[in-house]
Design a protein around this motif. Structure first.
Motif, PDB file in Angstrom:
ATOM      1  N   GLU A  54      90.715  33.408  55.164  1.00 61.97           N
ATOM      2  CA  GLU A  54      91.191  34.624  54.509  1.00 61.97           C
ATOM      3  C   GLU A  54      90.063  35.663  54.440  1.00 61.97           C
ATOM      4  O   GLU A  54      88.882  35.337  54.601  1.00 61.97           O
ATOM      5  N   VAL A  55      90.418  36.905  54.168  1.00 61.95           N
ATOM      6  CA  VAL A  55      89.427  37.969  54.032  1.00 61.95           C
ATOM      7  C   VAL A  55      88.499  37.674  52.860  1.00 61.95           C
ATOM      8  O   VAL A  55      87.297  37.928  52.926  1.00 61.95           O
ATOM      9  N   ALA A  56      89.067  37.117  51.791  1.00 61.13           N
ATOM     10  CA  ALA A  56      88.284  36.780  50.602  1.00 61.13           C
ATOM     11  C   ALA A  56      89.054  35.743  49.802  1.00 61.13           C
ATOM     12  O   ALA A  56      90.224  35.449  50.089  1.00 61.13           O
ATOM     13  N   SER A  57      88.418  35.196  48.789  1.00 64.89           N
ATOM     14  CA  SER A  57      89.078  34.295  47.854  1.00 64.89           C
ATOM     15  C   SER A  57      90.269  35.013  47.225  1.00 64.89           C
ATOM     16  O   SER A  57      90.254  36.232  47.052  1.00 64.89           O
ATOM     17  N   ASN A  58      91.290  34.235  46.835  1.00 67.10           N
ATOM     18  CA  ASN A  58      92.437  34.880  46.198  1.00 67.10           C
ATOM     19  C   ASN A  58      92.124  35.362  44.784  1.00 67.10           C
ATOM     20  O   ASN A  58      92.967  35.970  44.141  1.00 67.10           O
ATOM     21  N   LEU A  59      90.901  35.126  44.314  1.00 68.34           N
ATOM     22  CA  LEU A  59      90.463  35.775  43.082  1.00 68.34           C
ATOM     23  C   LEU A  59      90.382  37.286  43.291  1.00 68.34           C
ATOM     24  O   LEU A  59      90.609  38.065  42.372  1.00 68.34           O
ATOM     25  N   TRP A  60      90.054  37.694  44.528  1.00 64.26           N
ATOM     26  CA  TRP A  60      89.834  39.114  44.843  1.00 64.26           C
ATOM     27  C   TRP A  60      90.981  39.750  45.612  1.00 64.26           C
ATOM     28  O   TRP A  60      91.330  40.897  45.375  1.00 64.26           O
ATOM     29  N   LEU A  61      91.566  38.995  46.551  1.00 67.43           N
ATOM     30  CA  LEU A  61      92.656  39.538  47.377  1.00 67.43           C
ATOM     31  C   LEU A  61      93.711  38.464  47.583  1.00 67.43           C
ATOM     32  O   LEU A  61      93.368  37.286  47.732  1.00 67.43           O
ATOM     33  N   PRO A  62      94.994  38.847  47.640  1.00 68.73           N
ATOM     34  CA  PRO A  62      96.036  37.844  47.901  1.00 68.73           C
ATOM     35  C   PRO A  62      95.834  37.187  49.264  1.00 68.73           C
ATOM     36  O   PRO A  62      95.465  37.845  50.233  1.00 68.73           O
ATOM     37  N   TYR A 104      91.772  29.785  43.958  1.00 67.55           N
ATOM     38  CA  TYR A 104      90.727  30.026  42.957  1.00 67.55           C
ATOM     39  C   TYR A 104      91.387  30.251  41.590  1.00 67.55           C
ATOM     40  O   TYR A 104      91.182  29.477  40.677  1.00 67.55           O
ATOM     41  N   LYS A 105      92.214  31.274  41.519  1.00 67.77           N
ATOM     42  CA  LYS A 105      92.852  31.596  40.236  1.00 67.77           C
ATOM     43  C   LYS A 105      93.607  30.400  39.660  1.00 67.77           C
ATOM     44  O   LYS A 105      93.670  30.237  38.443  1.00 67.77           O
ATOM     45  N   GLU A 106      94.143  29.579  40.539  1.00 68.11           N
ATOM     46  CA  GLU A 106      94.980  28.458  40.116  1.00 68.11           C
ATOM     47  C   GLU A 106      94.178  27.297  39.514  1.00 68.11           C
ATOM     48  O   GLU A 106      94.739  26.428  38.849  1.00 68.11           O
ATOM     49  N   TRP A 107      92.869  27.265  39.759  1.00 64.39           N
ATOM     50  CA  TRP A 107      92.012  26.196  39.227  1.00 64.39           C
ATOM     51  C   TRP A 107      91.376  26.573  37.879  1.00 64.39           C
ATOM     52  O   TRP A 107      90.993  25.696  37.108  1.00 64.39           O
TER      53      TRP A 107
END
Length: 197
Positions: A54-62, A104-107
């Protein structure tokens, strides 16, 4: 709070010849017998994740990959986790590391414990898992379960091939402690998140 914490038992190996299924079923039975946890097995084999791209962790971008999104949705349903951990070269499996990276957000602010297996009971892999968990803002229990040494040699199919029940006397004390701690932290983090909401 009346609902039981929802706990995922995450099977951390995907190899066709993995040993993970035996400790997974054993810890599932131990957790279910308590009656105070709502447990479900989540097998990484059922989540064919790409290597993190991905472009970035889903903390930053979907995330864009549908399998990554499905994995995140799966993880989001749970209040805590039990990782079934094999040790590869002093660390966790590549499949488990990739799965951890795909969310990320899910943990965040969820507790976990582990059941490790191998010659040393996967102690080094579990310690590595704890460091990763800290970076993901998770809470590790102090106690974990380790099937190692003579116990591992007794139960592994290549050696003794006995059922885990034959060595469980040495596993039950740490199992009770680990699950007690997981329950406590799950209740604490659920309550804290509810207070923040």
């Amino acid at each position: 709070m009346t609902a039981k914490p929802r706990i995922a038992i995450i099977v951390g190996s995907t190899r066709p010849t993995r040993y993970a299924d035996a400790p997974t079923q054993w810890i599932l039975a131990q957790a279910q017998a308590r009656g105070d946890l709502d447990v479900e097995v989540v097998d990484l084999r059922d989540h064919p994740l790409p290597l993190f791209d991905e472009v970035a962790s889903n903390l930053w971008l979907p995330s864009q990959n549908p399998e990554a999104v499905r994995w995140q949705e799966t993880i989001a349903r749970f209040d805590g986790f039990i990782f079934v951990v094999a040790e590869y070269n002093h660390s966790i499996t590549g499949a488990l590391k990739n799965a951890l990276d795909q969310a990320y957000k899910e943990w965040i602010r969820k507790p976990f414990t582990a059941i490790g297996y191998g010659g040393t009971g996967a102690v080094r892999a579990v310690e590595h898992l704890r460091m990763i968990g800290i970076e993901l803002q998770m809470v590790s229990t102090h106690a974990t379960i380790h099937i190692g040494g003579g116990d591992f040699m007794a139960v592994h199919p290549a050696f003794g091939n006995k059922p885990i029940e034959e060595v469980e006397a040495s596993l039950l004390p740490s199992t009770k402690t680990a699950l007690d701690e997981l329950l406590w932290w799950a209740k604490a983090t659920i309550a804290a998140k509810a207070a923040d909401a």
